[in-house]
Design a protein around this motif. Structure first.
Motif, PDB file in Angstrom:
ATOM      1  N   VAL A   1      -4.554  -4.554  -8.447  1.00 25.52           N
ATOM      2  CA  VAL A   1      -4.938  -4.235  -9.833  1.00 25.52           C
ATOM      3  C   VAL A   1      -3.855  -3.330 -10.444  1.00 25.52           C
TER       4      VAL A   1
ATOM      5  N   LYS B   1       0.835  -1.210   0.000  1.00 22.92           N
ATOM      6  CA  LYS B   1       0.000   0.000   0.000  1.00 22.92           C
ATOM      7  C   LYS B   1       0.869   1.259   0.000  1.00 22.92           C
TER       8      LYS B   1
ATOM      9  N   ARG C   1      -4.602   2.163 -21.254  1.00 23.57           N
ATOM     10  CA  ARG C   1      -5.810   2.361 -22.079  1.00 23.57           C
ATOM     11  C   ARG C   1      -5.711   3.659 -22.881  1.00 23.57           C
TER      12      ARG C   1
ATOM     13  N   ARG D   1       2.724   1.599  -3.413  1.00 25.28           N
ATOM     14  CA  ARG D   1       1.770   1.966  -4.464  1.00 25.28           C
ATOM     15  C   ARG D   1       1.379   3.442  -4.343  1.00 25.28           C
TER      16      ARG D   1
ATOM     17  N   PHE E   1       0.681   6.242  -7.284  1.00 25.37           N
ATOM     18  CA  PHE E   1      -0.747   6.170  -7.621  1.00 25.37           C
ATOM     19  C   PHE E   1      -1.406   7.523  -7.944  1.00 25.37           C
TER      20      PHE E   1
ATOM     21  N   ASN F   1     -14.303  -1.638 -11.371  1.00 25.18           N
ATOM     22  CA  ASN F   1     -12.991  -1.855 -11.977  1.00 25.18           C
ATOM     23  C   ASN F   1     -12.082  -2.720 -11.120  1.00 25.18           C
ATOM     24  N   CYS F   2     -12.118  -2.513  -9.810  1.00 29.37           N
ATOM     25  CA  CYS F   2     -11.142  -3.241  -8.979  1.00 29.37           C
ATOM     26  C   CYS F   2     -11.772  -3.931  -7.778  1.00 29.37           C
ATOM     27  N   GLY F   3     -13.057  -3.680  -7.527  1.00 26.78           N
ATOM     28  CA  GLY F   3     -13.725  -4.354  -6.425  1.00 26.78           C
ATOM     29  C   GLY F   3     -13.634  -3.628  -5.094  1.00 26.78           C
ATOM     30  N   PHE F   4     -12.972  -2.464  -5.064  1.00 25.07           N
ATOM     31  CA  PHE F   4     -12.921  -1.696  -3.813  1.00 25.07           C
ATOM     32  C   PHE F   4     -14.350  -1.435  -3.326  1.00 25.07           C
TER      33      PHE F   4
ATOM     34  N   GLN G   1      -2.940   0.866 -15.488  1.00 28.43           N
ATOM     35  CA  GLN G   1      -4.011   0.492 -16.415  1.00 28.43           C
ATOM     36  C   GLN G   1      -4.601   1.688 -17.158  1.00 28.43           C
ATOM     37  N   HIS G   2      -4.762   2.809 -16.473  1.00 33.22           N
ATOM     38  CA  HIS G   2      -5.407   3.956 -17.138  1.00 33.22           C
ATOM     39  C   HIS G   2      -4.480   4.570 -18.192  1.00 33.22           C
TER      40      HIS G   2
ATOM     41  N   THR H   1      -8.213   2.792  -4.620  1.00 32.93           N
ATOM     42  CA  THR H   1      -7.366   1.660  -5.031  1.00 32.93           C
ATOM     43  C   THR H   1      -6.933   1.770  -6.477  1.00 32.93           C
ATOM     44  N   CYS H   2      -7.867   2.152  -7.373  1.00 36.51           N
ATOM     45  CA  CYS H   2      -7.512   2.079  -8.800  1.00 36.51           C
ATOM     46  C   CYS H   2      -7.671   3.397  -9.524  1.00 36.51           C
ATOM     47  N   GLY H   3      -8.258   4.407  -8.913  1.00 35.96           N
ATOM     48  CA  GLY H   3      -8.363   5.709  -9.570  1.00 35.96           C
ATOM     49  C   GLY H   3      -9.626   5.902 -10.380  1.00 35.96           C
TER      50      GLY H   3
ATOM     51  N   TYR I   1     -12.215   9.846  -6.290  1.00 39.32           N
ATOM     52  CA  TYR I   1     -11.978   8.654  -7.117  1.00 39.32           C
ATOM     53  C   TYR I   1     -11.609   7.477  -6.241  1.00 39.32           C
TER      54      TYR I   1
ATOM     55  N   THR J   1      -3.736   8.371 -11.966  1.00 40.52           N
ATOM     56  CA  THR J   1      -5.199   8.258 -11.993  1.00 40.52           C
ATOM     57  C   THR J   1      -5.704   8.874 -13.307  1.00 40.52           C
ATOM     58  N   PRO J   2      -6.912   8.541 -13.723  1.00 36.41           N
ATOM     59  CA  PRO J   2      -7.436   9.143 -14.959  1.00 36.41           C
ATOM     60  C   PRO J   2      -7.362  10.673 -14.921  1.00 36.41           C
TER      61      PRO J   2
ATOM     62  N   TYR K   1      -7.367  -7.616 -10.297  1.00 33.83           N
ATOM     63  CA  TYR K   1      -8.540  -7.143  -9.570  1.00 33.83           C
ATOM     64  C   TYR K   1      -8.100  -6.928  -8.131  1.00 33.83           C
ATOM     65  N   GLY K   2      -8.781  -6.048  -7.438  1.00 32.52           N
ATOM     66  CA  GLY K   2      -8.472  -5.862  -6.018  1.00 32.52           C
ATOM     67  C   GLY K   2      -7.252  -4.983  -5.790  1.00 32.52           C
ATOM     68  N   ALA K   3      -6.644  -5.139  -4.636  1.00 33.59           N
ATOM     69  CA  ALA K   3      -5.575  -4.241  -4.203  1.00 33.59           C
ATOM     70  C   ALA K   3      -4.385  -4.231  -5.160  1.00 33.59           C
TER      71      ALA K   3
ATOM     72  N   GLU L   1     -13.068   7.017 -11.490  1.00 36.98           N
ATOM     73  CA  GLU L   1     -13.748   8.216 -10.992  1.00 36.98           C
ATOM     74  C   GLU L   1     -15.224   7.970 -10.750  1.00 36.98           C
TER      75      GLU L   1
END
Lengths: 421, 59
Positions: free
Chosen positions: A369, A105, A377, A108, A112, B12-15, A373-374, B45-47, B42, A116-117, A365-367, B49
């Motif tokens: 992930v 954590k 994409r 990351r 992180f 997206n990530c399950g948070f 990724q953004h 965990t994964c951002g 957001y 983000t997007p 998936y999950g913590a 939004e």
């Protein structure tokens, strides 16, 4: 127990290069033994988690399924022992994918907020300029090129190196070392340039990691002296509980960002072009409706599955998918299989950019992930937005080839013939 | 009578965002309702939004 034949196939780098062979093996496993133990020759036994829902269930519980207690990727018994002898840990590299809990954590959290997007919106124009440059480069080939080698390996490399703060002149070095690391079983791309035993492969891998560490040692000095907003600067200056990252954390972070940060996207980009070139009507559909490019990107991620698996280790006795998992059991999260799971995807072996929703699980998936990724994409969407309007036609001009690897891989040659507008 | 607390899951990530627990690390106090979370929040965990990605009510 999964049959030895199937177990050997899903661990065999050549089966992934074949594509159909590994897909057939996983289809058989999903149908007959969706959560069973396998023991390929030379490996310790492990559970094959082949279904989409079971992988989500495992990844939803990172406290029960650790990344870093054993090798994070499928590793022969002797190789894992050698890594422990070399590093005192089960993984050669201590990176985000091989740590757990608070350490994960905290690590990351250093990067992180910058990926983000929202944070990435500010980079859209810069990435579009890079994309245009590589589209021009492709079109300069006068009608034929190897899209994997000439575009797909290079464009994501430039994007990630720009984000990291690596000078352009160092890109060939980073590309070569990345390929030597992830394509260690492929004689065309590995350091030895020949077939290697797992032991030789590990020795080569350790040498590659040493070269990367030597390089990044200088990067730390540079960004400590002059901090910037680049990701490498965030890593060099990042702190956990008031201390800089230790050597293995810092090197692991640099290495995972610089290598996985582009190789996965390169593989997906090459695979997307392969899919496009085999489907004559697809280009026009994308040109007529540029809004469908996001679906094309998502489907290409599902299709290619650039990370074939990750391994987890159970921290206690538990249960998944109705099967009892014992403490210390090793589990393969088979993303290659989950992205073809018939219970989630209608016609899973059809390339269909109109899937909605597309529940592909290639980013995990999950913590854990995927952190990038953004960015992945976004950079793929921008490339196709820039390329498609400039193409009149596209087709394969030869037989594409995939890298020989069972971990991070995809197409290494995608020969195409095209005409431009 | 007040509404029971609900939980929302990031697709997206399950948070999971649990209104009862909030997300104190993000400045969302326990009891913060989904509607009261700022639109620029957001997924921690994964951002993903809030305004761009649907989150589902699971309980």
């Amino acid at each position: 127990m999964i049959s030895t034949d199937l177990a050997n196939t899903i661990s065999d780098p050549r089966a992934y290069a074949d594509g159909d062979k590994v897909d057939a093996a996983f289809a058989a496993i999903r149908a007959t033994a969706p959560l069973e133990k396998a023991q390929p020759d030379n490996y310790d036994p492990f559970w094959v988690v082949s279904r989409h829902a079971d992988i989500m269930e495992v990844e939803r519980q990172p406290e029960f399924f650790h990344n870093g207690d054993r090798s994070t990727f499928l590793s022969p018994r002797e190789s894992e022992a050698m890594v422990r002898a070399l590093t005192g840990e089960p993984n050669l590299i201590r990176s985000l994918v091989s740590v757990d809990g608070k350490e994960h954590k905290d690590l990351r959290g250093i990067v992180f907020p910058h990926v983000t997007p929202r944070a990435l919106k500010g980079m859209e124009e810069q990435i579009r300029v890079i994309a245009r440059e590589f589209v021009d480069h492709m079109l300069s080939f006068d009608g034929e090129c190897d899209f994997a080698m000439d575009v797909a390996f290079l464009y994501p490399l430039r994007v990630i190196m720009t984000v990291l703060g690596v000078p352009q002149e160092d890109e060939p070095f980073m590309l070569r070392l990345t390929q030597e690391m992830f394509s260690n079983a492929d004689p065309e791309l590995n350091r030895a340039q020949k077939e290697v035993t797992p032991e030789e492969g590990l020795q080569n891998l350790a040498a590659v990691v040493q070269d990367l560490e030597n390089y990044f040692g200088e990067v730390t000095k540079k960004f400590r002296a002059n901090p910037t907003e680049h990701v490498n600067s965030l890593i060099a200056n990042g702190m956990i509980d008031g201390e800089y990252l230790n050597h293995r954390q810092m090197m692991g972070y640099y290495i995972i960002a610089a290598t996985a940060g582009h190789d996965t996207t390169s593989n997906t980009t090459g695979g997307a072009m392969w899919a496009l070139a085999e489907r004559p009507d697809l280009l026009k559909k994308m040109q007529d409706d540029p809004g469908s490019i996001a679906g094309f990107v998502e489907e290409s991620i599902r299709w290619v599955v650039p990370v074939k698996h990750f391994m987890r280790t159970a921290t206690q006795d538990t249960e998944i998918g109705g099967r009892k998992i014992a403490k210390d059991d090793w589990l393969m999260l088979a993303y290659q299989s989950a992205n073809r799971d018939e219970s989630v995807f209608d016609r899973p072996f059809d390339f269909d950019p109109t899937r909605a929703p597309n529940k592909q699980i290639a980013f995990g998936y999950g913590a854990h992930v995927c952190l990038g990724q953004h960015l992945a994409r976004m950079e793929m969407r921008i490339l196709w937005e820039e390329l498609f309007p400039r193409l009149k036609s596209i087709e394969l001009s030869g037989k594409p080839e995939r890298t020989i690897s069972n971990f991070v891989c995809g197409p290494k040659h995608v020969p195409i013939r095209f005409s431009a507008n | 009578m007040s509404q029971p607390y609900r939980r929302w899951r990031c697709l997206n990530c399950g948070f999971i965002y649990d209104e009862a627990e909030g997300s104190p690390e993000d400045g969302l106090a326990p009891g913060t309702r989904w509607e009261d979370i700022p639109e620029d929040w957001y997924c921690p965990t994964c951002g993903t939004e809030k305004i761009d990605f649907e989150m589902i009510e699971i309980g």
